[in-house]
Design a protein around this motif. Structure first.
Motif, PDB file in Angstrom:
ATOM      1  N   LEU A 194      30.127  39.787  43.402  1.00 35.95           N
ATOM      2  CA  LEU A 194      30.137  39.516  44.840  1.00 35.95           C
ATOM      3  C   LEU A 194      29.254  38.327  45.202  1.00 35.95           C
ATOM      4  CD1 LEU A 194      30.063  43.175  46.178  1.00 35.95           C
ATOM      5  CD2 LEU A 194      31.916  41.516  46.504  1.00 35.95           C
ATOM      6  N   ALA A 195      28.110  38.202  44.547  1.00 40.17           N
ATOM      7  CA  ALA A 195      27.219  37.071  44.826  1.00 40.17           C
ATOM      8  C   ALA A 195      27.863  35.746  44.419  1.00 40.17           C
ATOM      9  CB  ALA A 195      25.891  37.264  44.103  1.00 40.17           C
ATOM     10  N   VAL A 196      28.481  35.714  43.258  1.00 47.56           N
ATOM     11  CA  VAL A 196      29.162  34.494  42.809  1.00 47.56           C
ATOM     12  C   VAL A 196      30.308  34.158  43.751  1.00 47.56           C
ATOM     13  CG1 VAL A 196      30.597  33.517  40.963  1.00 47.56           C
ATOM     14  CG2 VAL A 196      28.459  34.699  40.404  1.00 47.56           C
ATOM     15  N   THR A 197      31.041  35.172  44.177  1.00 47.42           N
ATOM     16  CA  THR A 197      32.124  34.954  45.141  1.00 47.42           C
ATOM     17  C   THR A 197      31.586  34.363  46.436  1.00 47.42           C
ATOM     18  OG1 THR A 197      33.409  36.775  44.225  1.00 47.42           O
ATOM     19  CG2 THR A 197      33.951  36.091  46.462  1.00 47.42           C
ATOM     20  N   ALA A 198      30.507  34.927  46.943  1.00 48.73           N
ATOM     21  CA  ALA A 198      29.933  34.433  48.204  1.00 48.73           C
ATOM     22  C   ALA A 198      29.406  33.013  48.062  1.00 48.73           C
ATOM     23  CB  ALA A 198      28.813  35.362  48.663  1.00 48.73           C
ATOM     24  N   LEU A 199      28.821  32.699  46.921  1.00 45.71           N
ATOM     25  CA  LEU A 199      28.248  31.362  46.737  1.00 45.71           C
ATOM     26  C   LEU A 199      29.288  30.286  46.449  1.00 45.71           C
ATOM     27  CD1 LEU A 199      25.082  32.300  44.668  1.00 45.71           C
ATOM     28  CD2 LEU A 199      25.139  31.428  47.009  1.00 45.71           C
ATOM     29  N   ALA A 231      31.477  39.617  51.480  1.00 45.62           N
ATOM     30  CA  ALA A 231      30.811  39.806  50.186  1.00 45.62           C
ATOM     31  C   ALA A 231      29.370  40.267  50.385  1.00 45.62           C
ATOM     32  CB  ALA A 231      30.851  38.508  49.383  1.00 45.62           C
ATOM     33  N   TYR A 232      28.641  39.620  51.290  1.00 48.61           N
ATOM     34  CA  TYR A 232      27.252  40.016  51.507  1.00 48.61           C
ATOM     35  C   TYR A 232      27.136  41.398  52.148  1.00 48.61           C
ATOM     36  CZ  TYR A 232      25.438  35.609  49.914  1.00 48.61           C
ATOM     37  OH  TYR A 232      25.096  34.542  49.121  1.00 48.61           O
TER      38      TYR A 232
END
Length: 170
Positions: A51-56, A67-68
Motif C-alpha cells: 500500500l505504501a509503494v502504491t501511494a508513493l 491507500a493511506y
C-alpha cells in the motif's frame, strides 16, 4: 547377585531441565498459534509495504488517500494484536520447552529481534500510519500537496533521512 540399588534414569531425562514443561498437545497447539500469528504479522507488513509503494508511486489522488486510509485501518486493527501474540507465544514456547529463552543463541536472537520489531511496530509504525491518515484526511479532494510528514511544530524530524512516507507531488 543382589538387585542393584541404583535408580535407572528415564529416557531423555538428562536433556530437560527441571521446571514446568508444556504437554505435547499444548506445545503443538502453541507452535501452530505461533506460526500462524508470525506469518500473519509478516503478511500484514507486506500488505502495508504494498500500500505504501502504491501511494508513493500513483498519480491518482483518490488512490493515494485510499491507500493511506487502508494502511491506517490495518495498522489500528492488526499491528498490536499480531505483534503481541507473536512475541507472547514465542516467549511461552521458550519457557515451556527445553529450548528456553536464552539457552541457545538463535532463540535469544529471535527473542530480541521480535521484541524490537514489536516495539517499533506498535509505537513508531502506528504513529506514522496515523500521521499519514491525518494528512490524507486534511485534503479530502484534489491533489495532496507535498507534506513534511515527520516535522512537528518545533521543526524536528522524526523520520529517517530521505524517507517521508507521505511526500507526493502532483
Amino acid at each position: 547377585m543382589p538387585p542393584s540399588t541404583e535408580a535407572v534414569a528415564a529416557p531423555g531425562a538428562g536433556r530437560r531441565s527441571a521446571g514446568r514443561r508444556l504437554s505435547p498437545g499444548a506445545r503443538k497447539r502453541l507452535v501452530v498459534l505461533h506460526v500462524v500469528v508470525s506469518v500473519s504479522w509478516l503478511a500484514l507488513m507486506l500488505c502495508l509495504l504494498t500500500l505504501a509503494v502504491t501511494a508513493l508511486t500513483t498519480d491518482d489522488a483518490d488512490r493515494l488517500r485510499t491507500a493511506y486510509r487502508a494502511m491506517g485501518l490495518l495498522g489500528d486493527a492488526l499491528v498490536l494484536p499480531l505483534s503481541l501474540l507473536t512475541f507472547l507465544s514465542g516467549v511461552a514456547l521458550g519457557l515451556g520447552t527445553s529450548w528456553g529463552l536464552f539457552r541457545y543463541y538463535w532463540v535469544s536472537t529471535k527473542f530480541w529481534l521480535t521484541l524490537g520489531a514489536m516495539v517499533a511496530s506498535v509505537f513508531a509504525l502506528t504513529a506514522r500510519l496515523h500521521d499519514a491518515v491525518r494528512v490524507a484526511d486534511a485534503h479530502p479532494t484534489g491533489p495532496v500537496p507535498v507534506a513534511e510528514l515527520g516535522s512537528s511544530a518545533t521543526g524536528s524530524n522524526r523520520s529517517a533521512p530521505g524517507f517521508s512516507p507521505v511526500v507526493k507531488r502532483f
